[in-house]
Design a protein around this motif. Structure first.
Motif, mmCIF file in Angstrom:
data_model
loop_
_atom_site.group_PDB
_atom_site.id
_atom_site.type_symbol
_atom_site.label_atom_id
_atom_site.label_comp_id
_atom_site.label_asym_id
_atom_site.label_seq_id
_atom_site.Cartn_x
_atom_site.Cartn_y
_atom_site.Cartn_z
ATOM 1 N N MET A 1 13.697 14.391 -28.250
ATOM 2 C CA MET A 1 14.156 13.933 -26.943
ATOM 3 C C MET A 1 12.999 13.859 -25.949
ATOM 4 N N GLU A 2 12.127 14.853 -26.017
ATOM 5 C CA GLU A 2 11.009 14.914 -25.081
ATOM 6 C C GLU A 2 10.016 13.784 -25.333
ATOM 7 N N VAL A 3 9.665 13.565 -26.587
ATOM 8 C CA VAL A 3 8.703 12.519 -26.936
ATOM 9 C C VAL A 3 9.266 11.138 -26.611
ATOM 10 N N SER A 4 10.537 10.909 -26.926
ATOM 11 C CA SER A 4 11.147 9.610 -26.650
ATOM 12 C C SER A 4 11.141 9.313 -25.152
ATOM 13 N N THR A 5 11.497 10.310 -24.362
ATOM 14 C CA THR A 5 11.535 10.132 -22.913
ATOM 15 C C THR A 5 10.125 9.937 -22.349
ATOM 16 N N ALA A 6 9.195 10.765 -22.798
ATOM 17 C CA ALA A 6 7.817 10.669 -22.308
ATOM 18 C C ALA A 6 7.186 9.328 -22.666
ATOM 19 N N ALA A 7 7.437 8.861 -23.886
ATOM 20 C CA ALA A 7 6.874 7.579 -24.309
ATOM 21 C C ALA A 7 7.389 6.441 -23.437
ATOM 22 N N ALA A 8 8.688 6.496 -23.098
ATOM 23 C CA ALA A 8 9.263 5.464 -22.241
ATOM 24 C C ALA A 8 8.643 5.500 -20.852
ATOM 25 N N CYS A 9 8.347 6.687 -20.338
ATOM 26 C CA CYS A 9 7.705 6.810 -19.025
ATOM 27 C C CYS A 9 6.260 6.312 -19.068
ATOM 28 N N VAL A 10 5.580 6.533 -20.175
ATOM 29 C CA VAL A 10 4.203 6.067 -20.315
ATOM 30 C C VAL A 10 4.151 4.545 -20.206
ATOM 31 N N VAL A 11 4.979 3.862 -20.984
ATOM 32 C CA VAL A 11 4.943 2.400 -20.948
ATOM 33 C C VAL A 11 5.551 1.858 -19.655
ATOM 34 N N GLY A 12 6.289 2.700 -18.932
ATOM 35 C CA GLY A 12 6.840 2.290 -17.653
ATOM 36 C C GLY A 12 5.858 2.397 -16.505
ATOM 37 N N GLU B 1 0.807 -1.217 0.000
ATOM 38 C CA GLU B 1 0.000 0.000 0.000
ATOM 39 C C GLU B 1 0.841 1.270 0.000
ATOM 40 N N SER B 2 2.080 1.173 0.482
ATOM 41 C CA SER B 2 2.948 2.353 0.507
ATOM 42 C C SER B 2 3.533 2.673 -0.857
ATOM 43 N N LEU B 3 3.252 1.838 -1.865
ATOM 44 C CA LEU B 3 3.734 2.081 -3.226
ATOM 45 C C LEU B 3 2.592 2.011 -4.244
ATOM 46 N N GLN B 4 1.386 2.334 -3.784
ATOM 47 C CA GLN B 4 0.218 2.287 -4.673
ATOM 48 C C GLN B 4 -0.278 3.674 -5.063
ATOM 49 N N MET B 5 0.571 4.687 -4.876
ATOM 50 C CA MET B 5 0.205 6.032 -5.272
ATOM 51 C C MET B 5 0.481 6.222 -6.764
ATOM 52 N N PRO B 6 -0.326 7.022 -7.473
ATOM 53 C CA PRO B 6 -0.049 7.312 -8.876
ATOM 54 C C PRO B 6 1.294 8.012 -9.045
ATOM 55 N N ILE B 7 1.939 7.779 -10.181
ATOM 56 C CA ILE B 7 3.233 8.387 -10.486
ATOM 57 C C ILE B 7 3.030 9.560 -11.435
ATOM 58 N N VAL B 8 3.606 10.708 -11.092
ATOM 59 C CA VAL B 8 3.616 11.893 -11.958
ATOM 60 C C VAL B 8 5.070 12.182 -12.319
ATOM 61 N N THR B 9 5.363 12.290 -13.606
ATOM 62 C CA THR B 9 6.748 12.446 -14.055
ATOM 63 C C THR B 9 6.908 13.687 -14.910
ATOM 64 N N ASP B 10 7.737 14.611 -14.447
ATOM 65 C CA ASP B 10 8.077 15.810 -15.220
ATOM 66 C C ASP B 10 9.392 15.550 -15.951
ATOM 67 N N ILE B 11 9.325 15.414 -17.275
ATOM 68 C CA ILE B 11 10.550 15.160 -18.040
ATOM 69 C C ILE B 11 10.996 16.393 -18.825
ATOM 70 N N VAL C 1 3.042 17.328 -26.401
ATOM 71 C CA VAL C 1 1.764 16.972 -25.774
ATOM 72 C C VAL C 1 0.892 16.206 -26.760
ATOM 73 N N LYS C 2 0.734 16.755 -27.956
ATOM 74 C CA LYS C 2 -0.144 16.145 -28.957
ATOM 75 C C LYS C 2 0.348 14.757 -29.350
ATOM 76 N N THR C 3 1.651 14.605 -29.482
ATOM 77 C CA THR C 3 2.212 13.316 -29.884
ATOM 78 C C THR C 3 1.978 12.251 -28.822
ATOM 79 N N ILE C 4 2.229 12.592 -27.566
ATOM 80 C CA ILE C 4 2.044 11.612 -26.494
ATOM 81 C C ILE C 4 0.562 11.308 -26.274
#
Length: 311
Positions: A275-286, A235-245, A299-302
């Motif tokens: 660079m931004e899209v590549s990093t964001a896409a990796a975080c999405v699938v992560g 339960e201590s690791l069930q919080m949503p993840i927000v990532t600023d890349i 934004v539009k691409t992701i």
């Protein structure tokens, strides 16, 4: 033979967290499986970042926003209109004691003006100085009471002030920031809940890095956090993840070297977006539940990527 999707069942579930108020509110989290593999439909929200100190941002943003770049409220409105982002991150970088050292009251006034200018949820970031951010985010939480903003982010040195003011006294959401380490992430979540912040009011900022710059540590940390929360029902690791890349992606040489310095690399703006899209896409699938980028096209691409995957 017809294809039959194999769905792995987990005992745990990620918390849902609502940010924003009224018709502008959005909900992140709530999944009970790894990204895009379950029946509940994992979906990542996509936010756009602005700042009250854009002096070191790439020239392309001056072209995109013009004079609005130096007026945070106008900047915020234009960013949402041009990107269609689900939410907005305001970086109050001018508060930095080692920089402009802008007064807390001035930064709070900026946050209030930005909130009034847009109709999307807000994430408010300080200046990354723990002592100054404790005072700043407490006052922001007070001024924006009822707006259900995310205070981005509490660290070990200031979580008591930000947690008490944000998640408890003024009813805001609290982001818990750790440096790409599952144990540190878990520890800070536990400290916040012991303080009295409700689990549903906490999101995690587990750190990031641009792809090609140590991102494998980010990927493995996200995997371990999600597997612990879902598979071990931690339960201590069930919080949503927000990532600023946005800072990481626009801070590496591929997004900084001018076309005169590296003509063989092509257009600078396109490189930054890449660079931004590549990093964001990796975080999405992560498994990140909310991604924050800087360029409207990112934004539009992701958003298109997420929509395409979930069908």
């Amino acid at each position: 033979m017809p294809y039959k999707k194999a769905e792995q069942k987990f005992s745990g579930k990620i918390n849902t967290c609502e940010i924003g108020a009224g018709d502008a509110a959005i909900t992140i989290g709530g999944e009970n499986s790894l990204p895009f593999l379950g029946s509940e439909g994992f979906k990542t929200a996509v936010g756009i970042a602005i700042t009250d100190s854009p002096e070191d941002w790439a020239e392309c943003f001056g072209t995109i926003y013009g004079d609005d770049l130096n007026n945070p409220a106008a900047f915020a409105k234009a960013a949402i209109e041009k990107s269609g982002a689900d939410f907005l991150l305001l970086k109050l970088a001018s508060a930095d004691p080692n920089g402009a050292n802008n007064a807390v009251e001035n930064c709070v006034a900026t946050a209030v003006a930005v909130e009034a200018a847009v109709n999307v949820p807000l994430v408010i970031e300080g200046c990354k100085n723990a002592e100054k951010d404790a005072k700043l985010l407490e006052e922001v939480a007070k001024a924006l009471e009822g707006k259900n903003v995310v205070l981005f982010s509490a660290v070990e040195d200031n979580y008591k002030t930000i947690g008490a003011a944000g998640g408890m006294a003024y009813g805001q959401k609290v982001s818990a920031e750790s440096a790409v380490d599952i144990n540190l992430a878990k520890q800070l979540n536990i400290l916040l809940t012991q303080l009295g912040v409700k689990s549903k009011d906490i999101v995690m900022d587990v750190g990031s890095a641009a792809v090609g710059y140590g991102f494998e540590y980010v990927a493995s940390t996200m995997d371990r956090i999600r597997l612990a929360g879902l598979g071990q029902n931690d339960e201590s690791l069930q919080m949503p993840i927000v990532t600023d890349i946005s800072n990481d992606a626009w801070g590496v040489k591929e997004a900084v070297f001018t076309e005169a310095e590296a003509p063989e690399w092509g257009n600078l703006e396109a490189r930054g977006i890449g660079m931004e899209v590549s990093t964001a896409a990796a975080c999405v699938v992560g498994g990140s539940n909310a991604i924050i980028v800087r360029h409207p096209e990112s934004v539009k691409t992701i958003q298109g990527l997420v929509s395409g995957i979930i069908g």
